[in-house]
Each structure stands twice: as C-alpha cells, then as structure tokens.
Design a protein around this motif. Structure first.
Motif, PDB file in Angstrom:
ATOM      1  N   LEU A   1      51.879  47.731  70.448  1.00  0.00           N
ATOM      2  CA  LEU A   1      50.784  46.776  70.621  1.00  0.00           C
ATOM      3  C   LEU A   1      51.268  45.479  71.262  1.00  0.00           C
ATOM      4  N   LEU A   2      52.426  44.992  70.831  1.00  0.00           N
ATOM      5  CA  LEU A   2      52.947  43.742  71.386  1.00  0.00           C
ATOM      6  C   LEU A   2      53.376  43.918  72.838  1.00  0.00           C
ATOM      7  N   THR A   3      53.820  45.111  73.193  1.00  0.00           N
ATOM      8  CA  THR A   3      54.119  45.395  74.595  1.00  0.00           C
ATOM      9  C   THR A   3      52.827  45.371  75.415  1.00  0.00           C
ATOM     10  N   THR A   4      51.775  45.969  74.871  1.00  0.00           N
ATOM     11  CA  THR A   4      50.475  45.928  75.541  1.00  0.00           C
ATOM     12  C   THR A   4      50.008  44.492  75.733  1.00  0.00           C
ATOM     13  N   LEU A   5      50.320  43.635  74.749  1.00  0.00           N
ATOM     14  CA  LEU A   5      49.933  42.228  74.808  1.00  0.00           C
ATOM     15  C   LEU A   5      50.940  41.370  75.570  1.00  0.00           C
ATOM     16  N   GLU A   6      51.941  42.023  76.164  1.00  0.00           N
ATOM     17  CA  GLU A   6      52.940  41.375  77.016  1.00  0.00           C
ATOM     18  C   GLU A   6      53.762  40.336  76.270  1.00  0.00           C
ATOM     19  N   ASP A   7      54.014  40.602  74.997  1.00  0.00           N
ATOM     20  CA  ASP A   7      54.930  39.757  74.217  1.00  0.00           C
ATOM     21  C   ASP A   7      56.209  40.555  74.027  1.00  0.00           C
ATOM     22  N   GLN A   8      57.036  40.559  75.049  1.00  0.00           N
ATOM     23  CA  GLN A   8      58.233  41.401  75.045  1.00  0.00           C
ATOM     24  C   GLN A   8      59.240  40.945  73.997  1.00  0.00           C
ATOM     25  N   ALA A   9      59.325  39.651  73.762  1.00  0.00           N
ATOM     26  CA  ALA A   9      60.288  39.158  72.774  1.00  0.00           C
ATOM     27  C   ALA A   9      59.931  39.656  71.381  1.00  0.00           C
ATOM     28  N   ALA A  10      58.658  39.583  71.022  1.00  0.00           N
ATOM     29  CA  ALA A  10      58.228  40.066  69.712  1.00  0.00           C
ATOM     30  C   ALA A  10      58.374  41.580  69.619  1.00  0.00           C
ATOM     31  N   ALA A  11      58.072  42.290  70.708  1.00  0.00           N
ATOM     32  CA  ALA A  11      58.222  43.748  70.712  1.00  0.00           C
ATOM     33  C   ALA A  11      59.679  44.144  70.522  1.00  0.00           C
ATOM     34  N   ARG A  12      60.605  43.357  71.103  1.00  0.00           N
ATOM     35  CA  ARG A  12      62.038  43.662  70.981  1.00  0.00           C
ATOM     36  C   ARG A  12      62.507  43.514  69.535  1.00  0.00           C
ATOM     37  N   ILE A  13      61.978  42.537  68.830  1.00  0.00           N
ATOM     38  CA  ILE A  13      62.313  42.382  67.413  1.00  0.00           C
ATOM     39  C   ILE A  13      61.947  43.657  66.656  1.00  0.00           C
ATOM     40  N   CYS A  14      60.816  44.233  66.997  1.00  0.00           N
ATOM     41  CA  CYS A  14      60.348  45.456  66.330  1.00  0.00           C
ATOM     42  C   CYS A  14      61.235  46.647  66.657  1.00  0.00           C
ATOM     43  N   THR A  15      61.530  46.848  67.931  1.00  0.00           N
ATOM     44  CA  THR A  15      62.321  48.018  68.317  1.00  0.00           C
ATOM     45  C   THR A  15      63.740  47.937  67.771  1.00  0.00           C
ATOM     46  N   GLU A  16      64.308  46.744  67.748  1.00  0.00           N
ATOM     47  CA  GLU A  16      65.656  46.593  67.174  1.00  0.00           C
ATOM     48  C   GLU A  16      65.636  46.865  65.673  1.00  0.00           C
ATOM     49  N   ALA A  17      64.568  46.467  65.004  1.00  0.00           N
ATOM     50  CA  ALA A  17      64.443  46.735  63.568  1.00  0.00           C
ATOM     51  C   ALA A  17      64.325  48.233  63.312  1.00  0.00           C
ATOM     52  N   VAL A  18      63.557  48.932  64.141  1.00  0.00           N
ATOM     53  CA  VAL A  18      63.404  50.378  63.981  1.00  0.00           C
ATOM     54  C   VAL A  18      64.748  51.086  64.175  1.00  0.00           C
ATOM     55  N   THR A  19      65.541  50.626  65.140  1.00  0.00           N
ATOM     56  CA  THR A  19      66.864  51.222  65.366  1.00  0.00           C
ATOM     57  C   THR A  19      67.726  51.098  64.116  1.00  0.00           C
ATOM     58  N   ARG A  20      67.691  49.946  63.459  1.00  0.00           N
ATOM     59  CA  ARG A  20      68.471  49.754  62.230  1.00  0.00           C
ATOM     60  C   ARG A  20      67.945  50.633  61.102  1.00  0.00           C
ATOM     61  N   LEU A  21      66.634  50.719  60.987  1.00  0.00           N
ATOM     62  CA  LEU A  21      66.028  51.506  59.911  1.00  0.00           C
ATOM     63  C   LEU A  21      66.367  52.988  60.029  1.00  0.00           C
ATOM     64  N   LYS A  22      66.442  53.491  61.251  1.00  0.00           N
ATOM     65  CA  LYS A  22      66.677  54.918  61.450  1.00  0.00           C
ATOM     66  C   LYS A  22      68.093  55.347  61.069  1.00  0.00           C
ATOM     67  N   LYS A  23      68.978  54.369  60.855  1.00  0.00           N
ATOM     68  CA  LYS A  23      70.338  54.699  60.431  1.00  0.00           C
ATOM     69  C   LYS A  23      70.417  54.980  58.932  1.00  0.00           C
ATOM     70  N   ASN A  24      69.316  54.749  58.225  1.00  0.00           N
ATOM     71  CA  ASN A  24      69.305  54.938  56.769  1.00  0.00           C
ATOM     72  C   ASN A  24      68.138  55.863  56.422  1.00  0.00           C
ATOM     73  N   VAL A  25      68.464  57.081  56.009  1.00  0.00           N
ATOM     74  CA  VAL A  25      67.431  58.070  55.683  1.00  0.00           C
ATOM     75  C   VAL A  25      67.511  58.389  54.195  1.00  0.00           C
ATOM     76  N   PRO A  26      66.571  57.879  53.403  1.00  0.00           N
ATOM     77  CA  PRO A  26      66.599  58.141  51.964  1.00  0.00           C
ATOM     78  C   PRO A  26      66.296  59.603  51.661  1.00  0.00           C
ATOM     79  N   PRO A  27      66.727  60.096  50.514  1.00  0.00           N
ATOM     80  CA  PRO A  27      66.399  61.468  50.131  1.00  0.00           C
ATOM     81  C   PRO A  27      64.918  61.611  49.806  1.00  0.00           C
ATOM     82  N   VAL A  28      64.408  62.808  50.002  1.00  0.00           N
ATOM     83  CA  VAL A  28      62.996  63.093  49.736  1.00  0.00           C
ATOM     84  C   VAL A  28      62.708  63.077  48.244  1.00  0.00           C
ATOM     85  N   ASN A  29      63.649  63.503  47.453  1.00  0.00           N
ATOM     86  CA  ASN A  29      63.504  63.504  45.994  1.00  0.00           C
ATOM     87  C   ASN A  29      62.340  64.393  45.538  1.00  0.00           C
ATOM     88  N   ASP A  30      62.070  65.468  46.323  1.00  0.00           N
ATOM     89  CA  ASP A  30      61.004  66.430  46.008  1.00  0.00           C
ATOM     90  C   ASP A  30      59.633  65.776  45.856  1.00  0.00           C
TER      91      ASP A  30
END
Length: 561
Positions: free
Chosen positions: A340-369
């Motif tokens: 959405l922020l890319t659509t709104l041409e706020d690249q700086a705010a969009a970059r904060i989001c994509t960098e956060a997603v990259t960090r989050l994807k390095k940690n995958v919690p167990p499903v725990n059934d």
C-alpha cells in the motif's frame, strides 16, 4: 423552519430500513391464566389499533396465575417488537415482561448466574407497560423468539398484533452462489445473511452482543461483503472510527493483532474497490502504524508485541500458538503495508516494512499442533502449505473455530485440499444449521453436538441445551451470540475457491478464474465488481475436466487459471 433534529455528521441512519415481520408459529403457551385465540397473532396486521375489537388474542390473568406466550419469527433478525392492543375494561395500561431470545431456551430463561442470560449491550429481558387501545414499540437487540408474560393480576390483555421490527440495510444481494450441494448453498446464503444483519450504523460483530466494531472480526465480514454486496460505506466508516479512536501507539480494541487486521482490510479494500483517494487518506496513520509494528521485533527476528496478545478465543490459552500466529500476522500485515505504501509512493515507509519482514522470516515458531497457528504460518509463507494442511486436516473440523475457521479453510486451499475443505464446511457450519441456526454463531464446537437439542424448540428432558449449556471465555451460556459476523467465512471462501474468483489487481481490473469443484458436479454464481457483475458457470465433465462459461463486465480483464 420547524422544530427538528439536526443530522449528525457521519451517521448512516438514513440507510437503514424497518420492516414488520409476522410470527410464523406459537412455540409455547403457559398453563397458568387463560389464553384464547392465540392463532390470531400469526396473521399479518396493519399496525393500527381500532374500535372493532374483534377476533383478538385474549391473555387473562386469574387466581391460577398469569399467562405467557412464546412466538417464533422464523429467523434471527435485528430490531425490536411492535404490539397493537385492543379495548378492555378499566382503560389502564397492563404491565408485562418482554423476553427476546436467539434460541427458545434463551427466551424462556432468567437473568442469573446459572446459564449466563444477560442484558449486556442490548436490553432483551425487561418489564414495561402496554397501552389500552394503542400501539407500542420497544426493544433493540438480536433475536428470533419473543416471550410475553402478563405481570398484573386480575387483568385482561387484548392483543390485535405482535410483530417483530426488522432493522436492516435494504441493499441487494448482488453476489450469488449455487452448486450441486444444497447444504453448501444454504451455508453460503446463511453467511451472507449473518454479515448483512451486522451491517447496522457501523459494522458490528454481533447484533445481540457485543454490537461493537471489533476490527479483527471485520476481516472475514469484509470478505463476505465484497463477495455478496460489493462496495458498502459501512466498511470505510467502521475502519475510520477504529483509526480515529486509536492514536498510535495504542492498539485497536486494545489488541495488537486487530491493528494488523486493519492493515489487511485496507489492502483488501483497495484491491476490490480501487479507491486510491480513500487509501491516500490513510497514508499518515498507515505509515506510523507500520513503523510502530516494525519496532516490535527483537534481535532474533521474533515479534515482541505488547497489548492484549490475542488471535481468537479457542487459542487464547496457548501462548506458543499465539506467538506463532502473531509472528505470521506481522509478516502478512507488514507485507500488505509495504504494498500500500508503495502504491502511495512512500518508498521510505515501504522500505521499513520490507526490511522488517526480512527479519521476521528468519524466525519461524513451531506450530505446536494449533490449527490457528498452522493457518496463519502457512498463509504467511513461514511454513510449507503441506505442513499447515497436515495440522489443520487432522480430525476434520474438530478444533475449528468460527472466526479462524476462515483462515484454516484458506490454508487448506493453498495446499489444494479443496475436497477436505468442503467437507469441513459441511460438518462445521452445516452442524450449526442442523441445530436450527438461521445465522452463524460466535462459537461452535463439534464436541457439543452429541445429546444436544436444537435452538428452535424447548429442550427435551435428558438432552443438552446447545445454547445454554455450552460456551466459554466471554460467551458462556446464553451470553453466547448466535449471529456473529466473524463466522461468515465460508461465503467468501466458496466464491473465491469453488467459483474460482480471485481478484489480482486493484479495483477488480484483473481477475483470475480458477474453479475447484472438488466433489461437486457444478457451481455457478455472480460476483460484484466496481465495473458491474461478473458471472461464472462451471460444469464437471465426464473426464473430470471443468467446462466454464464466463461473462465479465467491460473493464475487467479475465485470466484463466
């Protein structure tokens, strides 16, 4: 100018319609006092008291006691009641007790601590007076059943009419769904009706309780609205309310996940409606919320959200499942925010989001059934679709939930398990219908079914009360809502996956059609877009292939899956 109220900005009252509903049957009459000609109340009236005083229902209190009657209006509805009375001796009002109920047993209940009957958020059990030779209106709740008891001694109450006042948005059901399974057809329609009842001044979670704007609950509701009604301003209005009363760093409804659902709804709203002007009005808040979320990640890439850590009630006592679900929601919502922020041409705010997603994807919690955790982890791509489906499919629809059942179905579809998902819909949501539901419930558990009676008759001796004997957390017993919008998930799911209608580009400008009939012989329906109605019809041939007929409005590009 005469004396008149001034309209309040932002209200949607002018969009609401009232319709009088005649009872369809008499469920019960007391053996105390006297009741005569009760069948008169099953005849449509005109809402007008008159001096004819003929052919009226007579409710007379005697030394043996006071009379009571229980009426069924045929389906769950939102609104109140209208009573038209006759001409009796004494010219004095008669004191009565009114009880509204979503089930027969709730309408027959007492407000006590035994089975949870309440007046929370809406008065459904109260005393009042009915006028002599007049018309009286009262009530503002969700109900199907009405009990009236005469409270005064030695009086005769004459009833010309008793009607329900249905309050609703008079909007067309533009979308539709029909297939070779009549139960699935009824489930689609019931989900549509459930969310329609909750489209009042704002988009509520329930019409009896809580009658509030809960943003997470809105997500499956908005998906159903898009599948059935297309654009409706109640969605924008409710999103804006939640934004305006929740300055950052607060969480919507006090729940971190619900602020994330707000982002996901904004993404879906733009995808379906393509309203960039409305999206642009969210830019400042969206960027601040996204940055706030990005700051809730530790050095290992794990979410560290504060506030109420909540997914849904059945998973609320499993902190490992809640953490896994919140981790996945962080990925989903921040990815959506980046779009959405890319659509709104706020690249700086969009970059904060994509960098956060990259960090989050390095940690995958167990499903725990946990089926809730498995659904969100799968949909976010943190675990393979097959792993998510394995957990969700275990035991069929056991441990499904009315809210997160939608995401469990979505995760099953991601793996391609359409036949299994259809069976779970039949078993779980169909289970409510078999128990008398005309709208879907706040909660339901397949374990409740054995030995339980339905909601539309008095509970026989030796059987369990599906409404009064079950429920947990905040919805024990009769406090349990039997018309809750978050349970409408099968409606958009059937449209998206069986009809195969998947919106690809903003404003429905590009739609992929990829039907999955599973064990069905055919499926057909309409889908509302900003450009007009899309019509699809699919038929399974003898060789297993699907023959499709697609009629798209001008402005919609169709891609066949």
């Amino acid at each position: 100018m005469g004396l008149q109220g001034r309209a309040q900005p932002g209200r949607a009252d002018d969009q609401l319609t009232r319709k009088l509903i005649t009872p369809v049957r008499i469920v019960w009459k007391s053996d105390q006092g006297k009741i005569a000609n009760a069948e008169r109340l099953l005849q449509p009236g005109n809402g007008q008291a008159d001096l004819g005083n003929r052919n009226l229902c007579v409710m007379q209190s005697t030394r043996e006691g006071n009379p009571g009657i229980l009426l069924d209006f045929g389906k769950e509805l939102h609104g109140g009641i209208q009573v038209v009375t006759g001409l009796w001796k004494g010219n004095q009002p008669v004191r009565v007790r009114i009880r509204l109920g979503e089930s027969v047993s709730e309408a027959m209940s007492e407000i006590d601590t035994v089975k949870g009957a309440t007046n929370d958020h809406a008065m459904r059990d109260f005393e009042t007076k009915l006028p002599w030779l007049g018309r009286f209106e009262t009530g503002n709740s969700g109900f199907r059943f009405l009990r009236i008891d005469v409270l005064d001694g030695d009086v005769t109450l004459l009833l010309k009419e008793v009607s329900a006042i249905s309050i609703y948005r008079d909007i067309p059901y533009l979308g539709s769904f029909r297939c070779s399974d009549t139960l699935l057809n009824k489930i689609w329609q019931t989900g549509a009706y459930t969310v329609h009842q909750n489209m009042q001044e704002f988009l509520w979670d329930g019409i009896k309780r809580d009658r509030l704007v809960w943003v997470g609950d809105m997500h499956p509701e908005v998906a159903a609205i898009h599948a059935v009604f297309g654009h409706n301003g109640v969605v924008n209005k409710s999103l804006d309310l939640s934004r305006d009363i929740t300055p950052i760093p607060g969480w919507m409804n006090g729940i971190s996940a619900y602020s994330m659902w707000w982002i996901l709804i904004q993404r879906d709203l733009y995808l379906y409606q393509g309203d960039k002007v409305y999206l642009a009005a969210q830019k400042t808040y969206l960027a601040k919320l996204a940055a706030h979320l990005a700051g809730k990640i530790d050095a290992n890439g794990a979410e560290i959200l504060d506030g109420n850590r909540f997914l849904d009630w059945p998973s609320s006592e499993d902190p490992k499942a809640v953490h896994a679900g919140l981790q996945a929601l962080m990925v989903l919502s921040l990815s959506a925010a980046a779009e959405l922020l890319t659509t709104l041409e706020d690249q700086a705010a969009a970059r904060i989001c994509t960098e956060a997603v990259t960090r989050l994807k390095k940690n995958v919690p167990p499903v725990n059934d946990s089926k809730q955790a498995a659904a969100l982890l799968s949909l976010s791509g943190l675990i393979p679709a097959g792993e998510g489906d394995r957990v969700i499919s275990a035991g069929g629809a056991a441990n499904f939930s009315t809210f997160y059942g939608y995401y469990m179905l979505q995760a099953m579809a991601k793996k391609g398990n359409y036949t299994g998902a259809l069976q779970n819909i039949r078993e779980y949501w169909g289970g409510m219908i078999k128990l008398g539901a005309t709208s879907f419930w706040e909660d339901f558990n397949l374990a409740w079914i054995p030995g339980a009676a339905g909601i539309d008759a008095p509970v026989p001796a030796g059987m369990k009360d599906i409404h009064g004997d079950f429920g947990a957390w905040c919805y024990k017993g009769f406090r349990h809502s039997l018309c809750h919008g978050w349970a409408s998930g099968p409606t958009p799911w059937l449209t998206e996956h069986v009809l195969g209608i998947k919106v690809i580009a903003a404003g429905c400008s590009v739609i992929r059609i990829e039907p999955h009939l599973g064990d069905l012989a055919f499926a057909e329906g309409f889908f509302p877009t900003p450009h007009g109605l899309l019509k699809v019809k699919h038929r399974k041939l003898g060789n297993g292939k699907i023959e499709s007929v697609i009629r798209a409005p001008k402005g919609v590009k169709i891609i066949r899956g």
